[in-house]
Design a protein around this motif. Structure first.
Motif, PDB file in Angstrom:
ATOM      1  N   PHE A  52       1.013  -1.177   0.121  1.00  0.00           N
ATOM      2  CA  PHE A  52       0.009   0.068  -0.156  1.00  0.00           C
ATOM      3  C   PHE A  52       0.965   1.269   0.098  1.00  0.00           C
ATOM      4  CE2 PHE A  52      -1.807   3.445   2.358  1.00  0.00           C
ATOM      5  CZ  PHE A  52      -3.099   3.671   1.759  1.00  0.00           C
ATOM      6  N   VAL A  53       1.809   1.282   0.895  1.00  0.00           N
ATOM      7  CA  VAL A  53       2.597   2.421   1.042  1.00  0.00           C
ATOM      8  C   VAL A  53       3.395   2.746  -0.210  1.00  0.00           C
ATOM      9  CG1 VAL A  53       4.544   3.504   2.045  1.00  0.00           C
ATOM     10  CG2 VAL A  53       2.606   2.326   3.456  1.00  0.00           C
ATOM     11  N   ASP A  54       3.869   1.442  -0.703  1.00  0.00           N
ATOM     12  CA  ASP A  54       4.830   1.753  -1.815  1.00  0.00           C
ATOM     13  C   ASP A  54       3.840   2.353  -3.165  1.00  0.00           C
ATOM     14  OD1 ASP A  54       7.347   1.123  -0.505  1.00  0.00           O
ATOM     15  OD2 ASP A  54       7.075  -1.016  -1.550  1.00  0.00           O
ATOM     16  N   PHE A  55       2.787   1.767  -3.404  1.00  0.00           N
ATOM     17  CA  PHE A  55       1.981   1.832  -4.484  1.00  0.00           C
ATOM     18  C   PHE A  55       1.387   3.354  -4.369  1.00  0.00           C
ATOM     19  CE2 PHE A  55      -2.083   1.788  -6.687  1.00  0.00           C
ATOM     20  CZ  PHE A  55      -1.796   1.469  -8.010  1.00  0.00           C
TER      21      PHE A  55
ATOM     22  N   SER B  56      -1.728  24.437  -0.835  1.00  0.00           N
ATOM     23  CA  SER B  56      -1.867  23.900   0.591  1.00  0.00           C
ATOM     24  C   SER B  56      -2.078  22.566   0.560  1.00  0.00           C
ATOM     25  CB  SER B  56      -3.027  24.798   1.255  1.00  0.00           C
ATOM     26  OG  SER B  56      -3.229  24.212   2.538  1.00  0.00           O
ATOM     27  N   TYR B  57      -2.950  22.002  -0.378  1.00  0.00           N
ATOM     28  CA  TYR B  57      -3.233  20.520  -0.564  1.00  0.00           C
ATOM     29  C   TYR B  57      -2.008  19.819  -0.780  1.00  0.00           C
ATOM     30  CZ  TYR B  57      -4.700  15.956  -2.572  1.00  0.00           C
ATOM     31  OH  TYR B  57      -4.783  14.820  -2.919  1.00  0.00           O
ATOM     32  N   TYR B  58      -1.275  20.269  -1.827  1.00  0.00           N
ATOM     33  CA  TYR B  58      -0.168  19.563  -2.176  1.00  0.00           C
ATOM     34  C   TYR B  58       1.091  19.392  -1.080  1.00  0.00           C
ATOM     35  CZ  TYR B  58      -2.404  18.859  -6.631  1.00  0.00           C
ATOM     36  OH  TYR B  58      -3.610  18.450  -7.482  1.00  0.00           O
ATOM     37  N   ILE B  59       1.066  20.411  -0.314  1.00  0.00           N
ATOM     38  CA  ILE B  59       1.895  20.582   0.794  1.00  0.00           C
ATOM     39  C   ILE B  59       1.595  19.263   1.846  1.00  0.00           C
ATOM     40  CG2 ILE B  59       2.619  21.934   2.923  1.00  0.00           C
ATOM     41  CD1 ILE B  59       2.451  24.582   0.909  1.00  0.00           C
ATOM     42  N   TRP B  60       0.175  19.369   1.945  1.00  0.00           N
ATOM     43  CA  TRP B  60      -0.333  18.319   3.022  1.00  0.00           C
ATOM     44  C   TRP B  60      -0.198  17.043   2.467  1.00  0.00           C
ATOM     45  CZ3 TRP B  60      -4.074  14.666   1.903  1.00  0.00           C
ATOM     46  CH2 TRP B  60      -4.676  13.949   2.993  1.00  0.00           C
ATOM     47  N   LEU B  61      -0.417  16.809   1.092  1.00  0.00           N
ATOM     48  CA  LEU B  61      -0.152  15.502   0.478  1.00  0.00           C
ATOM     49  C   LEU B  61       1.328  15.115   0.666  1.00  0.00           C
ATOM     50  CD1 LEU B  61      -1.503  13.185  -0.955  1.00  0.00           C
ATOM     51  CD2 LEU B  61      -1.036  14.305  -3.058  1.00  0.00           C
TER      52      LEU B  61
ATOM     53  N   LEU C 187       5.508  11.622   3.286  1.00  0.00           N
ATOM     54  CA  LEU C 187       6.662  11.691   4.117  1.00  0.00           C
ATOM     55  C   LEU C 187       6.280  10.536   5.378  1.00  0.00           C
ATOM     56  CD1 LEU C 187       8.034  15.288   4.153  1.00  0.00           C
ATOM     57  CD2 LEU C 187       8.956  13.146   3.194  1.00  0.00           C
ATOM     58  N   GLN C 188       5.072  10.692   5.753  1.00  0.00           N
ATOM     59  CA  GLN C 188       4.647  10.072   7.101  1.00  0.00           C
ATOM     60  C   GLN C 188       4.483   8.586   6.535  1.00  0.00           C
ATOM     61  OE1 GLN C 188       4.308  11.268  10.057  1.00  0.00           O
ATOM     62  NE2 GLN C 188       5.143  13.072   9.126  1.00  0.00           N
ATOM     63  N   CYS C 189       4.023   8.233   5.413  1.00  0.00           N
ATOM     64  CA  CYS C 189       3.743   7.016   5.027  1.00  0.00           C
ATOM     65  C   CYS C 189       5.191   6.442   4.563  1.00  0.00           C
ATOM     66  CB  CYS C 189       2.899   6.863   3.654  1.00  0.00           C
ATOM     67  SG  CYS C 189       1.291   7.197   4.068  1.00  0.00           S
ATOM     68  N   LYS C 190       6.050   6.981   3.986  1.00  0.00           N
ATOM     69  CA  LYS C 190       7.287   6.430   3.747  1.00  0.00           C
ATOM     70  C   LYS C 190       8.156   6.207   4.869  1.00  0.00           C
ATOM     71  CE  LYS C 190       7.688   8.542  -1.100  1.00  0.00           C
ATOM     72  NZ  LYS C 190       8.588   9.487  -1.791  1.00  0.00           N
TER      73      LYS C 190
END
Length: 182
Positions: free
Chosen positions: A99-102, A154-159, A164-167
């Motif tokens: 999930f994280v990688d994909f 703002s959305y792309y900063i959040w994404l 980073l949190q997922c990786k």
């Protein structure tokens, strides 16, 4: 294992294999490649292309293409075994890792593509606002569009932060993996 036992086991697995293939289709992976991944998922050892072809009844070329696609999205990896000359491949069995990688790869593509578009759009809008020959009505719309671009930024900063949190695996501190009950 007898032939009948093997058939019963294959029948039990079939539901998950087809379900996983359909699920992967939702994310842009063809059902045939999804079936390949699901078939490899049930294997307790790496497989070569001939074994995959025999198991799925597809051409070796299709298997090679499928494996390449699955390797691109980190769902399959090439492995080495002493004394084996043919290339061997193994499915990633950790769905959390998959999930994280994909999704990180897809989200990163989205961020890269749209951050550039937002920057170009903002530059064009600012240029419009500096043009003395542009009507007040167009300038008002350009101001509204700039606000929309700021919201998009703002959305792309959040994404990017989510990525980073997922990786880093920190996502699992916020949303822990469930403990299996056996």
């Amino acid at each position: 294992m007898s032939k009948e036992d093997r058939q019963m086991l294959d029948e039990a697995r079939k539901h998950f294999i087809y379900s996983l293939a359909e699920t992967m289709d939702l994310y842009g992976v063809t059902p045939s490649i999804g079936r390949l991944y699901a078939t490899m998922f049930f294997q307790d050892r790496p497989m070569n292309l001939d074994e995959m072809r025999k198991s799925l009844g597809m051409s070796k070329t299709s298997m090679s293409t499928g494996v390449r696609k699955l390797m691109e999205i980190d769902m399959v990896k090439k492995v080495w075994q002493k004394g084996v000359r043919k290339d061997l491949y193994e499915a990633e069995k950790d769905f959390y890792e998959t999930f994280v990688d994909f999704f990180c790869a897809k989200w990163q593509q989205e961020v890269n593509l749209n951050e550039q578009a937002v920057a170009k759009t903002k530059a064009s809008l600012l240029s419009l606002l500096e043009n003395p020959n542009i009507s007040e009505a167009v300038k008002e719309e350009a101001h509204r569009d700039l606000k929309k671009m700021q919201e998009a930024e703002s959305y792309y900063i959040w994404l990017q932060e989510l990525l980073l949190q997922c990786k880093s695996g920190k996502i699992f501190e916020w949303l822990p993996k469930p403990t299996l009950k056996r």
